[in-house]
Design an enzyme around this catalytic site. Structure first.
Site, PDB file in Angstrom:
ATOM      1  CG  HIS A 223      21.009  -5.170  10.681  1.00 62.74           C
ATOM      2  ND1 HIS A 223      19.797  -4.525  10.763  1.00 62.74           N
ATOM      3  CD2 HIS A 223      20.906  -6.257  11.490  1.00 62.74           C
ATOM      4  CE1 HIS A 223      18.995  -5.187  11.577  1.00 62.74           C
ATOM      5  NE2 HIS A 223      19.636  -6.252  12.024  1.00 62.74           N
ATOM      6  CG  ASP A 225      20.445 -10.742  12.551  1.00 60.25           C
ATOM      7  OD1 ASP A 225      20.485  -9.495  12.626  1.00 60.25           O
ATOM      8  OD2 ASP A 225      19.409 -11.399  12.753  1.00 60.25           O
ATOM      9  CG  HIS A 279      16.912  -8.016   8.952  1.00 61.52           C
ATOM     10  ND1 HIS A 279      18.012  -8.827   8.730  1.00 61.52           N
ATOM     11  CD2 HIS A 279      16.890  -7.806  10.291  1.00 61.52           C
ATOM     12  CE1 HIS A 279      18.619  -9.097   9.863  1.00 61.52           C
ATOM     13  NE2 HIS A 279      17.965  -8.471  10.842  1.00 61.52           N
ATOM     14  NE  ARG A 289       8.105  -4.854  14.959  1.00 60.69           N
ATOM     15  CZ  ARG A 289       9.284  -5.452  14.864  1.00 60.69           C
ATOM     16  NH1 ARG A 289      10.372  -4.866  15.334  1.00 60.69           N
ATOM     17  NH2 ARG A 289       9.397  -6.640  14.297  1.00 60.69           N
TER      18      ARG A 289
END
Length: 344
Positions: A223, A225, A279, A289
């Protein structure tokens, strides 16, 4: 081989993530790529304390060629960064039902998708595969409205979020001002503030749970942002990848640095001179994470005027993205607003 997890850890996960075999996802790695050199860091390096002519030149190159860079000397206290991550871990380690009950408006708790409605609830995307992520959505201007909690953990977490939000707002303003100078945007303060309004700032705190079949799932799909700027503070586990020159590159976790993403709004404001970086996030079968993202946008109804685009506001853009996610299952993004675009 499945990862062994204690029952107490499983109880902290949303039910979808307690499966020994994940639901089907659309993960496809069509080309095997060599592992990046663990000692290398591909991202351009920008020093926040060096925004002189030479510093702005390096910033401009990073924005044009990459759409992402690593920020050093950002001034965010190390103690604040470590405390925020430690509290985030403790909050996510509450059992799932508790998290559902605790995090009420203006905060929201979500899982399975990073796509949220304007009020912070998860956007329903029909039969689209889910993402292996859970998170907290924190609108910073509304955080002070949150009533004091009896739980000291939640009270201290709220305080840390407020302090971190102030630091991120400061960093974003310095970076955007340097970008505005490079792009020769109007020096009128009201226009610059409308293009990037810190009153729109939100924090999203993410946990990517353990995934026994990490090669078949994504923490987040590919995607871009929708923001002007996104500022990421990640732990030492790693998993973020960016797309550059037809390759996926790992973004190495480096202590005391921030990773700055340019979003769709910055690409439009710059008339495509700057890039909104593609990303995605991998999951891990051995380690969870944690990452904390700060996202800042234009004023909601401020109109972006750019030669390559029809005039549009962020409200227009957000509504179109939400409509596309609900109807076709993915974000089309800026192409919807391009002049002479084939997107319909």
């Amino acid at each position: 081989m499945h990862t062994t997890m204690s029952p107490s850890l499983l109880e902290t996960y949303p039910p979808l993530f307690r499966q020994t075999t994940p639901y089907p996802t659309n993960r496809v790695d069509s080309v095997e790529q060599p592992e990046p050199d663990p000692g290398s860091d591909p991202l351009p390096l920008i020093d926040l304390t060096c925004m002189s002519h030479e510093g702005r030149r390096r910033l401009s190159e990073a924005c044009k060629d990459w759409g992402i860079f690593r920020l050093v000397n950002h001034g965010v206290p190390l103690k604040l960064l470590s405390q925020l991550h430690e509290h985030a871990k403790r909050v996510f380690n509450l059992d799932f039902e508790s998290k559902q009950g605790i995090f009420k408006s203006p905060l929201s708790y979500f899982w399975g998708t990073p796509a949220l409605t304007p009020n912070g609830s998860a956007l329903q995307r029909g039969a689209q595969p889910f993402n292996w992520v859970e998170g907290l959505n924190v609108p910073l201007t509304q955080l002070s409205m949150l009533q004091a909690q009896e739980d000291p953990l939640l009270d201290s977490f709220r305080f840390l979020l407020e302090e971190y939000g102030k630091q991120q707002s400061r960093v974003a303003k310095v970076i955007f001002e340097a970008m505005a100078e490079n792009l020769k945007l109007s020096k009128e303060e009201s226009i610059r503030c409308s293009y990037m309004s810190t009153s729109t700032g939100i924090l999203r705190v993410y946990r990517y749970p353990l995934c026994s079949m990490a090669n078949k799932s994504w923490g987040m799909d590919v995607h871009t942002d929708s923001s002007v700027l996104s500022i990421l503070n990640q732990d030492q586990v790693g998993g973020l990848q960016i797309y550059k020159d037809n390759l996926w590159l790992d973004v190495k976790p480096i202590p005391n640095t921030l990773v700055i993403h340019l979003g769709d709004m910055m690409q439009a404001i710059s008339n495509d001179e700057y890039k909104s970086v593609k990303h995605r996030v991998k999951v891990n079968k051995n380690k969870e994470r944690i990452s904390v993202g700060y996202f800042v946008f234009p004023e909601e109804h401020s109109v972006i005027q750019s030669p390559s685009y029809k005039p549009f506001s962020y409200a227009d853009f957000r509504a179109q993205v939400q409509e596309d996610l609900k109807t076709i299952g993915f974000k089309v993004g800026l192409q919807r607003f391009k002049l002479n675009s084939d997107a319909c």
